[in-house]
Write a protein that holds these residues in place. Structure first.
Motif, mmCIF file in Angstrom:
data_model
loop_
_atom_site.group_PDB
_atom_site.id
_atom_site.type_symbol
_atom_site.label_atom_id
_atom_site.label_comp_id
_atom_site.label_asym_id
_atom_site.label_seq_id
_atom_site.Cartn_x
_atom_site.Cartn_y
_atom_site.Cartn_z
ATOM 1 N N LEU A 124 0.839 -1.202 0.000
ATOM 2 C CA LEU A 124 0.000 0.000 0.000
ATOM 3 C C LEU A 124 0.872 1.249 0.000
ATOM 4 O O LEU A 124 0.600 2.211 -0.741
ATOM 5 C CB LEU A 124 -0.921 -0.005 1.223
ATOM 6 C CG LEU A 124 -1.762 1.254 1.427
ATOM 7 C CD1 LEU A 124 -2.693 1.502 0.236
ATOM 8 C CD2 LEU A 124 -2.565 1.168 2.738
ATOM 9 N N ALA A 125 1.917 1.234 0.810
ATOM 10 C CA ALA A 125 2.826 2.380 0.868
ATOM 11 C C ALA A 125 3.469 2.614 -0.495
ATOM 12 O O ALA A 125 3.556 3.760 -0.974
ATOM 13 C CB ALA A 125 3.900 2.156 1.933
ATOM 14 N N ASP A 126 3.915 1.534 -1.136
ATOM 15 C CA ASP A 126 4.536 1.660 -2.453
ATOM 16 C C ASP A 126 3.535 2.208 -3.479
ATOM 17 O O ASP A 126 3.883 3.038 -4.324
ATOM 18 C CB ASP A 126 5.061 0.292 -2.914
ATOM 19 C CG ASP A 126 6.213 -0.204 -2.058
ATOM 20 O OD1 ASP A 126 6.873 0.636 -1.415
ATOM 21 O OD2 ASP A 126 6.450 -1.432 -2.029
ATOM 22 N N ARG A 127 2.308 1.741 -3.401
ATOM 23 C CA ARG A 127 1.273 2.142 -4.358
ATOM 24 C C ARG A 127 0.958 3.634 -4.236
ATOM 25 O O ARG A 127 0.861 4.354 -5.231
ATOM 26 C CB ARG A 127 0.017 1.301 -4.122
ATOM 27 C CG ARG A 127 -1.040 1.401 -5.210
ATOM 28 C CD ARG A 127 -2.248 0.546 -4.827
ATOM 29 N NE ARG A 127 -1.855 -0.846 -4.538
ATOM 30 C CZ ARG A 127 -2.671 -1.725 -3.939
ATOM 31 N NH1 ARG A 127 -3.885 -1.355 -3.570
ATOM 32 N NH2 ARG A 127 -2.259 -2.951 -3.722
ATOM 33 N N ASP A 167 4.796 5.012 8.927
ATOM 34 C CA ASP A 167 5.965 4.428 9.584
ATOM 35 C C ASP A 167 6.891 3.756 8.574
ATOM 36 O O ASP A 167 8.114 3.856 8.671
ATOM 37 C CB ASP A 167 5.526 3.412 10.640
ATOM 38 C CG ASP A 167 4.793 4.059 11.815
ATOM 39 O OD1 ASP A 167 5.078 5.242 12.080
ATOM 40 O OD2 ASP A 167 3.943 3.392 12.435
ATOM 41 N N ILE A 168 6.315 3.079 7.592
ATOM 42 C CA ILE A 168 7.138 2.402 6.576
ATOM 43 C C ILE A 168 7.902 3.419 5.736
ATOM 44 O O ILE A 168 9.121 3.303 5.537
ATOM 45 C CB ILE A 168 6.251 1.516 5.667
ATOM 46 C CG1 ILE A 168 5.735 0.306 6.445
ATOM 47 C CG2 ILE A 168 7.027 1.060 4.430
ATOM 48 C CD1 ILE A 168 4.679 -0.490 5.707
ATOM 49 N N LEU A 169 7.197 4.445 5.230
ATOM 50 C CA LEU A 169 7.846 5.420 4.350
ATOM 51 C C LEU A 169 8.874 6.253 5.102
ATOM 52 O O LEU A 169 9.980 6.503 4.598
ATOM 53 C CB LEU A 169 6.791 6.319 3.705
ATOM 54 C CG LEU A 169 5.875 5.636 2.677
ATOM 55 C CD1 LEU A 169 4.837 6.631 2.148
ATOM 56 C CD2 LEU A 169 6.680 5.045 1.519
ATOM 57 N N SER A 170 8.524 6.725 6.298
ATOM 58 C CA SER A 170 9.469 7.573 7.047
ATOM 59 C C SER A 170 10.722 6.790 7.423
ATOM 60 O O SER A 170 11.839 7.316 7.376
ATOM 61 C CB SER A 170 8.802 8.148 8.305
ATOM 62 O OG SER A 170 8.393 7.115 9.179
ATOM 63 N N GLU A 171 10.559 5.510 7.768
ATOM 64 C CA GLU A 171 11.718 4.690 8.099
ATOM 65 C C GLU A 171 12.586 4.455 6.860
ATOM 66 O O GLU A 171 13.813 4.517 6.914
ATOM 67 C CB GLU A 171 11.252 3.361 8.687
ATOM 68 C CG GLU A 171 12.374 2.497 9.230
ATOM 69 C CD GLU A 171 11.841 1.275 9.954
ATOM 70 O OE1 GLU A 171 12.084 0.149 9.478
ATOM 71 O OE2 GLU A 171 11.157 1.465 10.989
ATOM 72 N N ALA A 276 -3.606 11.712 -2.201
ATOM 73 C CA ALA A 276 -2.613 11.170 -1.257
ATOM 74 C C ALA A 276 -1.582 12.197 -0.822
ATOM 75 O O ALA A 276 -0.730 11.887 0.021
ATOM 76 C CB ALA A 276 -1.920 9.957 -1.872
ATOM 77 N N ASP A 277 -1.633 13.413 -1.356
ATOM 78 C CA ASP A 277 -0.584 14.394 -1.053
ATOM 79 C C ASP A 277 -0.549 14.801 0.416
ATOM 80 O O ASP A 277 0.525 15.032 0.984
ATOM 81 C CB ASP A 277 -0.729 15.627 -1.950
ATOM 82 C CG ASP A 277 -0.130 15.396 -3.335
ATOM 83 O OD1 ASP A 277 0.671 14.443 -3.476
ATOM 84 O OD2 ASP A 277 -0.457 16.155 -4.262
ATOM 85 N N ASP A 278 -1.728 14.917 1.042
ATOM 86 C CA ASP A 278 -1.735 15.279 2.461
ATOM 87 C C ASP A 278 -1.059 14.198 3.300
ATOM 88 O O ASP A 278 -0.303 14.488 4.241
ATOM 89 C CB ASP A 278 -3.166 15.499 2.953
ATOM 90 C CG ASP A 278 -3.711 16.853 2.547
ATOM 91 O OD1 ASP A 278 -2.898 17.719 2.156
ATOM 92 O OD2 ASP A 278 -4.945 17.051 2.614
ATOM 93 N N LEU A 279 -1.327 12.934 2.959
ATOM 94 C CA LEU A 279 -0.687 11.835 3.699
ATOM 95 C C LEU A 279 0.826 11.845 3.479
ATOM 96 O O LEU A 279 1.607 11.687 4.426
ATOM 97 C CB LEU A 279 -1.272 10.496 3.235
ATOM 98 C CG LEU A 279 -0.591 9.254 3.822
ATOM 99 C CD1 LEU A 279 -0.763 9.213 5.334
ATOM 100 C CD2 LEU A 279 -1.137 7.976 3.182
ATOM 101 N N ILE A 280 1.256 12.053 2.241
ATOM 102 C CA ILE A 280 2.695 12.068 1.958
ATOM 103 C C ILE A 280 3.364 13.240 2.661
ATOM 104 O O ILE A 280 4.487 13.118 3.165
ATOM 105 C CB ILE A 280 2.939 12.106 0.429
ATOM 106 C CG1 ILE A 280 2.388 10.824 -0.216
ATOM 107 C CG2 ILE A 280 4.424 12.272 0.113
ATOM 108 C CD1 ILE A 280 2.436 10.820 -1.721
#
Length: 772
Positions: A124-127, A167-171, A276-280
């Motif tokens: 999901l994070a990659d997508r 957590d996945i992306l920030s790490e 998705a920009d707000d989440l990113i």
């Protein structure tokens, strides 16, 4: 090993063959002084400074290589070592970059990002990062779990799943070596090192007030001078100050920071109003605020401390070298005075060889005030032993005792007096070696004897004391003690071997600093000397227990024998090259005594004529130079500074006074001068010369006698500001000095620099999107 040799050769700008030869010699047990002096042929003339640098870098690069191999093994065992990663690891030039590459693969405790990956949320994070046009909430529905995990992991809601994405992306981003290194270098260039008074501290408390200059201080971290960095770190350690790393421009409340903009730039992402920009944007903010801000501050503080410590250690080493190589008074009878008030002035007389021959205690000061009695006792000792030189310790009552010695000089014409540093004298007095040298002498009187000997031969006396106790350092207790000890030990070794050591009079501490001689072998040399009498030749060293051929090779050239069987034994000519000298004697048709000191005759010799397969022209040239001035001492001639009468305390100083003093310590920002008023004055680097001076050591060194003028006196803070600009200024040829940060050294706040480079403009452009 080849890449290490290539790297060192490039760094110190010499040939690879020179480095390879030096490494082989050092690995074979040769010392730096021996290689620098007697193996010039092999190393192509590398000097002791180059060899010391080579030695340090060799250790670092070997440790780097060992760590590199360990990291490669670890990643390979994990089955994650790709050809690209291997190439990057093998090319990493520093330990820091190596650790950056290893960070994603370094075994660690389970993180929130790892838990989210184990829960299957990574796709999901990659997508979402690949296509910000997707709706995060809608996409997350497929990843919601019906139950909590066995370890309590809760991904039963859309919000929890999206937190897992964060957590996945920030790490992932926080472990991106390129991003981490880019942010680190940017902040080293643009970030601000700030300090303030710690909460709840009383700024008027004496232990707090000494850090007043740093209660409201900031300066670009990459340009913080060593002394200011170490002062702030000490204040933080004492919990007087609080320090932090700040961005060059602080963000407005609730707005993204420049650092977040740089992360966005690196990712190639900007806020365009997609679902998705707000989440990113939240992931980017989390990466900086939670993952990278503190770790980057920690890394840069460590870098600042490391670089500051290097400078501080170098300052200490340079000052120690100057002190050890200070001018010796030579073989003269000296009276040492260790000043004191109520306990009296301790007196020790040493003969021309440094042997203690008489002691006394006089009480010229409070409460007895026996001035005449003290003069009578000192006069009697001087006449009895032929004293014409007095050494006075610079501690409490130094100026009053100097005045006593001045009155004595009026009664005994020709008497000279010198105030010398007594730093470390108490350490020596209570040491095991001092008790062996002077077993039946009171500890306080041993200090007076040490003060006298320091004037005779500073090098021979100061080697008996731990270099860290000599008192010429800058924040010496705040630096890496292992590195400090290594550097100071190298300085002492270089100085001792540069001067040479009299084999028949040297103490165990002095002998143990000679190339190749350990402490145990030095003791064995002294025991042999006590049992058999003075050495008559260097070859007799081979009769000493524990001193074999290798040790003889390393040490013999630095040991001197005066009045021995072979005149060459009093020179720096190594015994292995005596056959070369014999060729010269045969060519000249003269005995060695008639050749030594005959510069006009020696200059007619062509080195190539006497060279052979073992000793080339460079070595022969060194032999000729040594024979021209046999047993030469590289130290300067002895001179005496004269203090002004009537100036005994800081209260006696007035602006505009011109005085003579001795440089007691040198730092990059200036020189401290002993004026005989119990408080050293500071000549700031900007006041050393009419010309631009970058480093104070360009103008002065420890032990120099200088003339200064008093600029300002602050008795309350015990600060004396001096200048050496006594004459009219010369015509200026250099540009104006950049004074932006000198003010901080004088207690003024250093200005900040909010200037933003071209790369920052791009970051700001991305920020416009982040702020939506």
């Amino acid at each position: 090993m080849q890449w290490i040799i290539r790297q060192i050769a490039a760094e110190i700008r010499v040939g690879e063959e020179q480095v390879r030869a030096a490494v082989q010699l050092l690995d074979g047990g040769a010392t730096v002084p021996f290689v620098a002096r007697y193996r010039k042929e092999a190393t192509g003339g590398l000097d002791d400074v180059q060899l010391r640098e080579l030695e340090v870098r060799l250790v670092y690069l070997r440790e780097l290589q060992d760590r590199r191999e360990a990291i490669l093994r670890s990643i390979e065992e994990q089955g994650k070592l790709t050809p690209e990663l291997r190439a990057a690891i093998e090319a990493a030039p520093t330990k820091q970059e190596l650790e950056d590459l290893y960070l994603p693969y370094k075994p660690k405790r389970r993180t929130k990002g790892q838990i989210a990956r184990e829960a299957g949320i990574e796709p999901l994070a990659d997508r979402l990062i690949a296509d910000p046009g997707l709706d995060p909430a809608a996409q997350a529905q497929a990843f919601v779990k019906t139950d909590k995990g066995e370890g309590g992991e809760d991904f039963t809601t859309v919000a929890a799943v999206l937190d897992g994405v964060r957590d996945i992306l920030s790490e992932r981003w926080a472990e991106d070596p390129a991003l981490v290194q880019q942010l680190r270098e940017w902040l080293w260039s643009e970030g601000l090192f700030k300090s303030k008074l710690a909460t709840g501290k009383d700024e008027n408390h004496p232990d707090v007030a000494k850090f007043r200059d740093y209660f409201d201080y900031d300066e670009p971290i990459g340009r913080v001078p060593s002394h200011r960095a170490l002062a702030v770190f000490r204040g933080c350690q004492l919990e007087v100050l609080e320090a932090k790393l700040s961005l060059p421009v602080e963000p407005e409340p609730g707005k993204p920071s420049i650092a977040e903009g740089r992360i966005a730039l690196h990712l190639g992402w900007s806020h365009q109003g997609r679902p998705a920009d707000d989440l990113i944007r939240k992931c980017v903010a989390w990466t900086w605020r939670v993952k990278l801000s503190l770790s980057t501050e920690r890394d840069l503080f460590a870098r600042l401390r490391e670089e500051a410590e290097k400078v501080a250690i170098k300052v200490f080493a340079d000052n120690l070298r100057d002190l050890l190589l200070a001018a010796p008074a030579g073989p003269r009878v000296v009276m040492g005075l260790d000043p004191g008030i109520r306990t009296g002035v301790k007196v020790a007389v040493v003969d021309a060889t440094g042997k203690l021959v008489d002691t006394a205690t006089v009480f010229p000061h409070e409460p007895r005030r026996d001035w005449d009695g003290a003069l009578h006792t000192l006069g009697r000792l001087c006449e009895k032993h032929g004293v014409n030189l007095i050494a006075i310790g610079n501690g409490t009552a130094s100026r009053e005792t100097d005045k006593l010695a001045a009155d004595l000089g009026k009664r005994l014409p020709g008497m000279q007096r010198v105030v010398v540093s007594e730093s470390g004298a108490s350490v020596y007095s209570a040491s095991e070696f001092a008790s062996q040298e002077m077993p039946d002498v009171d500890v306080s009187l041993r200090g007076a004897a040490s003060i006298a000997r320091r004037l005779q031969d500073p090098l021979a006396e100061l080697v008996k004391i731990d270099p860290k106790s000599i008192g010429v350092g800058q924040y010496q207790h705040d630096v890496n003690q292992g590195e400090l000890a290594r550097m100071l030990g190298a300085v002492v070794e270089d100085c001792v071997n540069a001067v040479g050591v009299d084999l028949n009079t040297a103490s165990v501490p002095l002998l143990s600093r000679v190339s190749g001689l350990s402490g145990s072998v030095a003791k064995a040399v002294v025991r042999w000397r006590e049992a058999h009498g003075a050495f008559r030749s260097r070859q007799q060293l081979l009769e000493v227990s524990g001193l074999g051929a290798k040790t003889f090779e390393q040490s013999a050239g630095f040991l001197r024998i005066r009045g021995g069987d072979n005149p060459l034994d009093m020179t720096g000519v190594h015994p292995e090259t005596y056959p070369v000298v014999e060729k010269m004697l045969a060519a000249a048709g003269k005995p060695v005594q008639e050749l030594m000191g005959r510069g006009e005759l020696l200059k007619t010799f062509r080195p190539e004529r006497f060279a052979d397969d073992r000793f080339g022209a460079v070595t022969v040239k060194d032999i000729i130079v040594e024979l021209e001035k046999p047993g030469r001492d590289p130290r300067p001639d002895f001179k005496v500074a004269r203090f002004n009468d009537g100036v005994e305390d800081i209260a006696d100083l007035r602006e505009g006074m011109e005085l003579e003093g001795t440089v007691s310590n040198v730092a990059a920002f200036g020189a401290f001068v002993d004026l005989g008023v119990h408080q050293d004055g500071l000549v700031h680097v900007s006041q050393l010369s009419h010309k631009f001076v970058n480093d104070a050591r360009e103008v002065v060194k420890t032990g120099d006698i200088v003339k200064v003028k008093v600029l300002e006196v602050d008795p309350a803070r015990k600060r004396i500001s001096l200048t050496m600009k006594l004459g009219a200024p010369a015509g200026r040829r250099d540009g104006p000095r950049d004074n932006r940060f000198e003010g901080a050294a004088r207690g003024q706040r250093a200005p900040t620099n909010p200037a933003i480079g071209s790369a920052m403009q791009g970051a700001f452009a991305k920020l416009q999107g982040l702020r939506k």
